[in-house]
Design a protein around this motif. Sequence first.
Motif, PDB file in Angstrom:
ATOM      1  N   HIS A   1      -3.028   1.887 -21.048  1.00 34.01           N
ATOM      2  CA  HIS A   1      -3.736   1.671 -19.922  1.00 34.01           C
ATOM      3  C   HIS A   1      -4.036   2.969 -19.232  1.00 34.01           C
ATOM      4  O   HIS A   1      -3.294   3.614 -18.252  1.00 34.01           O
ATOM      5  N   PRO A   2      -4.769   3.690 -19.872  1.00 29.26           N
ATOM      6  CA  PRO A   2      -4.838   5.205 -19.238  1.00 29.26           C
ATOM      7  C   PRO A   2      -5.583   5.378 -17.957  1.00 29.26           C
ATOM      8  O   PRO A   2      -5.063   6.213 -16.965  1.00 29.26           O
ATOM      9  N   ASP A   3      -6.339   4.155 -17.490  1.00 30.04           N
ATOM     10  CA  ASP A   3      -6.725   4.303 -16.210  1.00 30.04           C
ATOM     11  C   ASP A   3      -5.535   3.947 -15.068  1.00 30.04           C
ATOM     12  O   ASP A   3      -5.529   4.457 -14.088  1.00 30.04           O
ATOM     13  N   SER A   4      -4.381   2.983 -15.526  1.00 26.50           N
ATOM     14  CA  SER A   4      -3.374   2.897 -14.498  1.00 26.50           C
ATOM     15  C   SER A   4      -2.474   4.563 -14.592  1.00 26.50           C
ATOM     16  O   SER A   4      -1.943   4.714 -13.596  1.00 26.50           O
TER      17      SER A   4
ATOM     18  N   ALA B   1      -5.688  11.166 -19.545  1.00 27.35           N
ATOM     19  CA  ALA B   1      -6.315  10.045 -18.878  1.00 27.35           C
ATOM     20  C   ALA B   1      -7.789  10.461 -18.809  1.00 27.35           C
ATOM     21  O   ALA B   1      -8.498   9.232 -18.950  1.00 27.35           O
ATOM     22  N   GLU B   2      -8.057  11.179 -18.098  1.00 25.69           N
ATOM     23  CA  GLU B   2      -9.557  11.563 -17.906  1.00 25.69           C
ATOM     24  C   GLU B   2     -10.072  11.719 -19.344  1.00 25.69           C
ATOM     25  O   GLU B   2     -11.387  10.868 -19.331  1.00 25.69           O
ATOM     26  N   CYS B   3      -9.847  12.276 -20.311  1.00 27.51           N
ATOM     27  CA  CYS B   3     -10.345  12.062 -21.692  1.00 27.51           C
ATOM     28  C   CYS B   3     -10.578  10.644 -22.262  1.00 27.51           C
ATOM     29  O   CYS B   3     -11.648  10.211 -22.741  1.00 27.51           O
ATOM     30  N   LYS B   4      -9.484  10.081 -22.126  1.00 28.25           N
ATOM     31  CA  LYS B   4      -9.196   8.568 -22.690  1.00 28.25           C
ATOM     32  C   LYS B   4     -10.401   7.825 -21.803  1.00 28.25           C
ATOM     33  O   LYS B   4     -10.784   6.629 -22.639  1.00 28.25           O
TER      34      LYS B   4
ATOM     35  N   VAL C   1     -15.858  16.365 -17.769  1.00 25.75           N
ATOM     36  CA  VAL C   1     -15.211  17.558 -17.556  1.00 25.75           C
ATOM     37  C   VAL C   1     -16.184  18.703 -17.160  1.00 25.75           C
ATOM     38  O   VAL C   1     -17.125  19.225 -17.702  1.00 25.75           O
ATOM     39  N   SER C   2     -15.380  19.439 -16.230  1.00 25.69           N
ATOM     40  CA  SER C   2     -16.306  20.525 -15.560  1.00 25.69           C
ATOM     41  C   SER C   2     -15.918  21.806 -16.173  1.00 25.69           C
ATOM     42  O   SER C   2     -16.488  23.027 -16.110  1.00 25.69           O
ATOM     43  N   SER C   3     -14.642  21.931 -16.575  1.00 26.33           N
ATOM     44  CA  SER C   3     -13.640  23.167 -16.841  1.00 26.33           C
ATOM     45  C   SER C   3     -12.614  22.875 -17.709  1.00 26.33           C
ATOM     46  O   SER C   3     -12.183  21.740 -17.778  1.00 26.33           O
ATOM     47  N   ASP C   4     -12.198  23.853 -18.227  1.00 25.01           N
ATOM     48  CA  ASP C   4     -10.684  23.696 -19.094  1.00 25.01           C
ATOM     49  C   ASP C   4      -9.697  24.202 -18.271  1.00 25.01           C
ATOM     50  O   ASP C   4      -8.681  24.320 -18.941  1.00 25.01           O
ATOM     51  N   SER C   5      -9.591  24.278 -16.986  1.00 26.99           N
ATOM     52  CA  SER C   5      -8.610  24.892 -16.218  1.00 26.99           C
ATOM     53  C   SER C   5      -7.194  24.276 -16.118  1.00 26.99           C
ATOM     54  O   SER C   5      -6.256  24.669 -16.205  1.00 26.99           O
TER      55      SER C   5
ATOM     56  N   LEU D   1      -4.957  19.711 -28.957  1.00 24.47           N
ATOM     57  CA  LEU D   1      -5.779  18.598 -29.159  1.00 24.47           C
ATOM     58  C   LEU D   1      -6.758  18.535 -27.944  1.00 24.47           C
ATOM     59  O   LEU D   1      -8.042  18.522 -28.011  1.00 24.47           O
ATOM     60  N   TYR D   2      -6.289  18.258 -26.867  1.00 24.06           N
ATOM     61  CA  TYR D   2      -6.936  18.193 -25.731  1.00 24.06           C
ATOM     62  C   TYR D   2      -7.912  19.512 -25.166  1.00 24.06           C
ATOM     63  O   TYR D   2      -8.615  19.102 -24.612  1.00 24.06           O
ATOM     64  N   MET D   3      -7.271  20.528 -25.447  1.00 20.75           N
ATOM     65  CA  MET D   3      -7.865  21.767 -25.509  1.00 20.75           C
ATOM     66  C   MET D   3      -9.355  21.822 -26.104  1.00 20.75           C
ATOM     67  O   MET D   3     -10.448  21.935 -25.674  1.00 20.75           O
ATOM     68  N   GLY D   4      -9.305  21.278 -27.619  1.00 22.48           N
ATOM     69  CA  GLY D   4     -10.437  21.040 -28.333  1.00 22.48           C
ATOM     70  C   GLY D   4     -11.244  20.056 -27.976  1.00 22.48           C
ATOM     71  O   GLY D   4     -12.508  20.262 -27.746  1.00 22.48           O
ATOM     72  N   ILE D   5     -11.011  18.699 -27.054  1.00 25.00           N
ATOM     73  CA  ILE D   5     -11.652  17.699 -26.892  1.00 25.00           C
ATOM     74  C   ILE D   5     -12.197  18.424 -25.605  1.00 25.00           C
ATOM     75  O   ILE D   5     -13.713  17.983 -25.609  1.00 25.00           O
ATOM     76  N   VAL D   6     -11.743  18.795 -24.672  1.00 23.34           N
ATOM     77  CA  VAL D   6     -12.389  19.534 -23.559  1.00 23.34           C
ATOM     78  C   VAL D   6     -13.494  20.562 -24.005  1.00 23.34           C
ATOM     79  O   VAL D   6     -14.556  20.706 -23.357  1.00 23.34           O
TER      80      VAL D   6
END
Length: 167
Positions: free
Chosen positions: A43-46, A73-76, A81-85, A108-113
Amino acid sequence: MKPNAVTCLLLIACVLNLLFGCSHRKAVPLPELEQAEAVMFEHPDSALHILQRMPKPTDKEQHALWCLLVTQAECKQLLPVSSDSLIRIAYDYYKPTGDARRKAMSALYMGIVNYKLRKAEEAQIFYLEASAEVEQTSDYKLGYLIMYRLGELYLFRDLSEEAWKAC
């Protein structure tokens, strides 16, 4: 005047208390962070709702985990995405640590972003870093996610042989 045994023991106890009593203790994770992490995969939205409702943690470690979980959660949820900050905070925190799982997740999430920001070369570097880190863990779900993303990147760049090896 000679110090007696009781005075010596009291002095030793005080010195030991100063040496070991002031040591840095690991912060207890906030219950909201634990709850968000527990529901993240199903449940990434929760999880995102929990993370957005809570105040931003002031402890560095907890703030890094908060940044990692918000990005996850945002990626799921396929949010833009506006930046990797945000994920950069988590990545910079976990990179020098010995926590291979968190290092792999943040890479992993740095790569996705970066992939979402149309920076395929940077994304590939982070995916490869994540794949090296995840080998030090027994988290097979995370390993699958990393290799899936790496294979997807290779496939969309017409690198079929590398995609085959990654998958």
